[in-house]
Design a protein around this motif. Sequence first.
Motif, short mmCIF file in Angstrom:
data_model
loop_
_atom_site.label_atom_id
_atom_site.label_comp_id
_atom_site.label_asym_id
_atom_site.label_seq_id
_atom_site.Cartn_x
_atom_site.Cartn_y
_atom_site.Cartn_z
N TYR A 53 -17.38 56.04 -0.99
CA TYR A 53 -17.89 56.95 0.03
C TYR A 53 -19.32 57.32 -0.35
O TYR A 53 -19.56 57.87 -1.43
CB TYR A 53 -17.02 58.22 0.10
CG TYR A 53 -17.45 59.19 1.18
CD1 TYR A 53 -16.91 59.09 2.46
CD2 TYR A 53 -18.39 60.17 0.92
CE1 TYR A 53 -17.31 59.97 3.45
CE2 TYR A 53 -18.79 61.05 1.91
CZ TYR A 53 -18.26 60.94 3.18
OH TYR A 53 -18.65 61.81 4.16
N VAL A 54 -20.27 57.01 0.54
CA VAL A 54 -21.69 57.25 0.27
C VAL A 54 -22.19 58.35 1.20
O VAL A 54 -22.23 58.19 2.42
CB VAL A 54 -22.52 55.97 0.50
CG1 VAL A 54 -23.99 56.23 0.21
CG2 VAL A 54 -21.99 54.82 -0.35
N ASP A 55 -22.56 59.48 0.62
CA ASP A 55 -23.14 60.60 1.37
C ASP A 55 -24.66 60.51 1.28
O ASP A 55 -25.21 60.46 0.19
CB ASP A 55 -22.67 61.93 0.78
CG ASP A 55 -23.59 63.07 1.19
OD1 ASP A 55 -23.70 63.32 2.40
OD2 ASP A 55 -24.20 63.68 0.29
N THR A 56 -25.32 60.52 2.43
CA THR A 56 -26.79 60.58 2.44
C THR A 56 -27.27 61.82 3.19
O THR A 56 -28.43 61.90 3.54
CB THR A 56 -27.38 59.33 3.14
OG1 THR A 56 -27.03 59.35 4.53
CG2 THR A 56 -26.90 58.06 2.49
N GLU A 57 -26.36 62.75 3.41
CA GLU A 57 -26.69 63.86 4.29
C GLU A 57 -26.51 65.24 3.68
O GLU A 57 -27.44 66.03 3.64
CB GLU A 57 -25.84 63.75 5.57
CG GLU A 57 -26.26 64.69 6.65
CD GLU A 57 -25.55 64.40 7.95
OE1 GLU A 57 -26.23 64.51 8.97
OE2 GLU A 57 -24.34 64.08 7.95
N VAL A 58 -25.31 65.56 3.19
CA VAL A 58 -25.01 66.95 2.84
C VAL A 58 -25.23 67.28 1.38
O VAL A 58 -25.30 68.44 1.01
CB VAL A 58 -23.57 67.34 3.25
CG1 VAL A 58 -23.39 67.26 4.75
CG2 VAL A 58 -22.53 66.52 2.51
N LEU A 87 -20.59 58.72 -3.92
CA LEU A 87 -22.00 58.62 -4.29
C LEU A 87 -22.76 59.52 -3.34
O LEU A 87 -22.54 59.47 -2.13
CB LEU A 87 -22.46 57.17 -4.16
CG LEU A 87 -23.92 56.83 -4.35
CD1 LEU A 87 -24.37 57.16 -5.76
CD2 LEU A 87 -24.16 55.36 -4.02
N SER A 88 -23.64 60.38 -3.88
CA SER A 88 -24.41 61.28 -3.03
C SER A 88 -25.88 61.19 -3.37
O SER A 88 -26.26 60.97 -4.52
CB SER A 88 -23.92 62.72 -3.22
OG SER A 88 -24.57 63.58 -2.30
N LYS A 89 -26.68 61.40 -2.36
CA LYS A 89 -28.14 61.35 -2.53
C LYS A 89 -28.62 62.51 -3.39
O LYS A 89 -27.98 63.55 -3.47
CB LYS A 89 -28.82 61.42 -1.18
CG LYS A 89 -28.67 62.81 -0.54
CD LYS A 89 -29.57 63.00 0.63
CE LYS A 89 -29.40 64.44 1.12
NZ LYS A 89 -30.45 64.87 1.96
N LYS A 90 -29.75 62.31 -4.00
CA LYS A 90 -30.47 63.39 -4.67
C LYS A 90 -31.90 63.29 -4.19
O LYS A 90 -32.57 62.29 -4.45
CB LYS A 90 -30.42 63.23 -6.18
CG LYS A 90 -29.11 63.66 -6.77
CD LYS A 90 -29.21 63.83 -8.25
CE LYS A 90 -27.86 64.33 -8.74
NZ LYS A 90 -27.89 64.87 -10.04
N VAL A 96 -32.11 53.39 0.64
CA VAL A 96 -30.90 53.61 -0.13
C VAL A 96 -30.03 52.34 -0.22
O VAL A 96 -29.16 52.26 -1.07
CB VAL A 96 -30.10 54.80 0.47
CG1 VAL A 96 -29.44 54.44 1.79
CG2 VAL A 96 -29.07 55.32 -0.51
N ILE A 97 -30.31 51.35 0.60
CA ILE A 97 -29.49 50.14 0.61
C ILE A 97 -29.41 49.46 -0.75
O ILE A 97 -28.32 49.09 -1.20
CB ILE A 97 -29.95 49.16 1.71
CG1 ILE A 97 -29.75 49.76 3.10
CG2 ILE A 97 -29.25 47.81 1.59
CD1 ILE A 97 -28.32 49.95 3.53
N PRO A 98 -30.53 49.28 -1.48
CA PRO A 98 -30.40 48.66 -2.81
C PRO A 98 -29.52 49.46 -3.76
O PRO A 98 -28.80 48.88 -4.58
CB PRO A 98 -31.84 48.59 -3.32
CG PRO A 98 -32.69 48.62 -2.09
CD PRO A 98 -31.93 49.47 -1.10
N ILE A 114 -20.38 54.81 4.80
CA ILE A 114 -21.75 55.30 4.69
C ILE A 114 -21.94 56.43 5.69
O ILE A 114 -21.85 56.24 6.90
CB ILE A 114 -22.77 54.17 4.94
CG1 ILE A 114 -22.56 53.03 3.94
CG2 ILE A 114 -24.19 54.73 4.86
CD1 ILE A 114 -23.42 51.81 4.19
N ASP A 115 -22.24 57.59 5.16
CA ASP A 115 -22.42 58.81 5.94
C ASP A 115 -23.86 59.31 5.70
O ASP A 115 -24.11 59.97 4.72
CB ASP A 115 -21.39 59.84 5.49
CG ASP A 115 -21.42 61.11 6.32
OD1 ASP A 115 -22.22 61.20 7.27
OD2 ASP A 115 -20.63 62.02 6.00
#
Length: 169
Positions: A53-58, A87-90, A96-98, A114-115
Motif C-alpha cells: 500500500y503506497v500513500d502519497t497523500e496523507v 509505504l508513505s511519502k515524506k 515517486v515511480i522509481p 497506489i493512493d
Amino acid sequence: IESLLPEKHNTLLAGTTGANKSIYAMNMGMSLANNEDTFLKFKINKKNLKILYVDTEVGEDTMRRRFQKIKSYLDWKPDANDRWNMLSKKGMLKDVIPIIRQYIEILKPDIVIIDCLYNITDGIDMSKNNHMFSILNKINGIRDDFDVSVFLIAHFNKGNHKEGLIIDR
C-alpha cells in the motif's frame, strides 16, 4: 476479488473528496493480506497475497491510524503482517515511480495499491488524454515488469463542486 479486482490488471477507483476511497482501498488490501474469504461480500479467490500500500497523500501518521482502525475491525492474523506492507511519502516527491519500483523489487508484492494517482503525475493536466499517456505507461510498466495487479485511487477534478458532475470535469 470476484467482480472488483481482476488479477494482473490495472484498476482505478475514483471519487470526490471525502468519499472514503483510501479507507476502501486499505480495507480491501488488508482483507486480502489477512486471507479473508470475502470483501464487501465479494468472494476473495486467492489466498496468501502480498500487498504493498503506497500513500502519497496523507502521510505516515494518518496512514498508520487508518491501518490500526481497520485492523481493530478485522480478526487480524499474525501472519498477515508478513503479507501487508505500507509505504508513505515524506515531503514533496517529484517522481515517486522509481521509489515504488524499488520497493516492489524488495518486497515482491502481488498487488500494489497506489493512493493516489494525481500525486504521481508530476503536476500534469490529467484532463488531457495525451498528458496521461506517460503516467499510464509507467503504471503499465509496473504491472508488466513485476507481474502484479495495480489498484489506483484517483480524485475527480477538485474544485468547482457547485458545477456538479460534468463530463469535462
